[in-house]
Design an enzyme around this catalytic site. Sequence first.
Site, short mmCIF file in Angstrom:
data_model
loop_
_atom_site.label_atom_id
_atom_site.label_comp_id
_atom_site.label_asym_id
_atom_site.label_seq_id
_atom_site.Cartn_x
_atom_site.Cartn_y
_atom_site.Cartn_z
N HIS A 1 0.84 -1.20 0.00
CA HIS A 1 0.00 0.00 0.00
C HIS A 1 0.88 1.25 0.00
O HIS A 1 0.69 2.17 -0.83
CB HIS A 1 -0.90 -0.03 1.24
N GLU A 2 1.83 1.30 0.93
CA GLU A 2 2.67 2.49 1.04
C GLU A 2 3.59 2.65 -0.16
O GLU A 2 3.97 3.76 -0.52
CB GLU A 2 3.50 2.43 2.33
N HIS B 1 1.91 4.87 -2.69
CA HIS B 1 2.08 6.29 -2.38
C HIS B 1 3.50 6.76 -2.71
O HIS B 1 3.70 7.81 -3.33
CB HIS B 1 1.80 6.55 -0.89
#
Length: 433
Positions: A24-25, A28
């Site tokens: 997920h990170e 980003h």
Amino acid sequence: MTTLMTVLGIVVFAVGLGISIAWHELGHLSTAKLFGIRVPQYMVGFGPTIFSRKRGETEYGIKAIPFGGFIRMIGMFPPGDDGKVTQRSTSPWRGMIEDARSAAYEELQPGDETRMFYTRAPWKRMIVMFAGPFMNLVLAVVIFVGVMMSFGVNTQTTSVGTVSACVVPASSATDKCPKDAKDSPAKAAGLQPRDKIVAFNGHRVADWSDLQQDIRRTTGPATITVERDGARKTLHANLITNKVAKSDGNGGYVQGQYVSAGFLGFTPANGVVKQSLGQSVDRMGTMVEDGVQSLIALPGKVPDLWNAAFGDAPRKADSPMGVVGAARVGGEVANLDIPPSQRVATMLFLVAGFNLSLFLFNMLPLLPLDGGHIAGAAWESLRRRLARLVRRPDPGPFDVAKMMPVAYVIAGIFICFTLLVLVADVVNPVRIS
């Protein structure tokens, strides 16, 4: 051995959880760097740092509490109305706004003036914030579809499990045959357990859902082609109209709802069946719909969750479950009396379900979730377009920091809900069979 398998299941889920958070990170991080935003930190977990290493301008690390992760981008919020990035106020609400704005600039270095998050076009900021949840969606789809196509899923088949002895309405309080009850059409036709139905009224049967619909559309004489002991037989049945459980359109049933439809009188056997790409995608779509409906229904489940945590109420199967509860289920999966391949498939489904939930939850248009930042960037883009249309001055960046008081309230609600789920997961956990 049971304890060892339970611990192994929990560890496997924990590893899957960590990979999901890091993935997920990474969404980003990669998009932020793509658009030239400086990212001082990429961390998996919260709390004290266990391990970290600096590569280039970013510190990569793992923290002690594995319940989340973050990347730190400079300039998440624009300067205040006076152009300063720090200021003080005696108002507690104003203080929240200024603290958030100050934190976004605390690692500002010379040359970073053009590398701050808020200076990027709204569409770029939306991509950066959407990339994290999107990575979870991609991982969920890949795992779900991969498992369904390679391992298969436990589903209702066109094989006969049990044959009804007589005609009893599905809404009846008993499945026992009354004295005056007629034999079911299936029994009268000679259908037997383990028969595999391959055609109905001359039409090839693809799966249980198709067969169910064919049966329900039919009353009167019908032919049923079955495979029995390696040979094909054609049976002749006379279907009748009966009250049956309402179909959900995918072979399942809508609990507590009934309709009048064609009735044959047998229960399909369950089995592990590999799915085609089309079937897998269709099932994935159904899972997303169910996930959205579950998210909408979440507030209404709080009373039952409270009663399960602090009262004597049983924990419902569809009760919200946190990381601790999911890890516990992972331990139970490792001990299920099913083939090892299905244990692996079930564990992968658990990790995929977590990723799907993470995507849906983060897309809520509320700060401090990713969806809240996406909504802020979308609003900024809209009002700038409107200003150009009416030939007014550019209103500038939308100051998301002004929403921080609301974000703290929402975060407080999330924390309370998380603690409630945690207590329920410990004292009255969801169990699988």
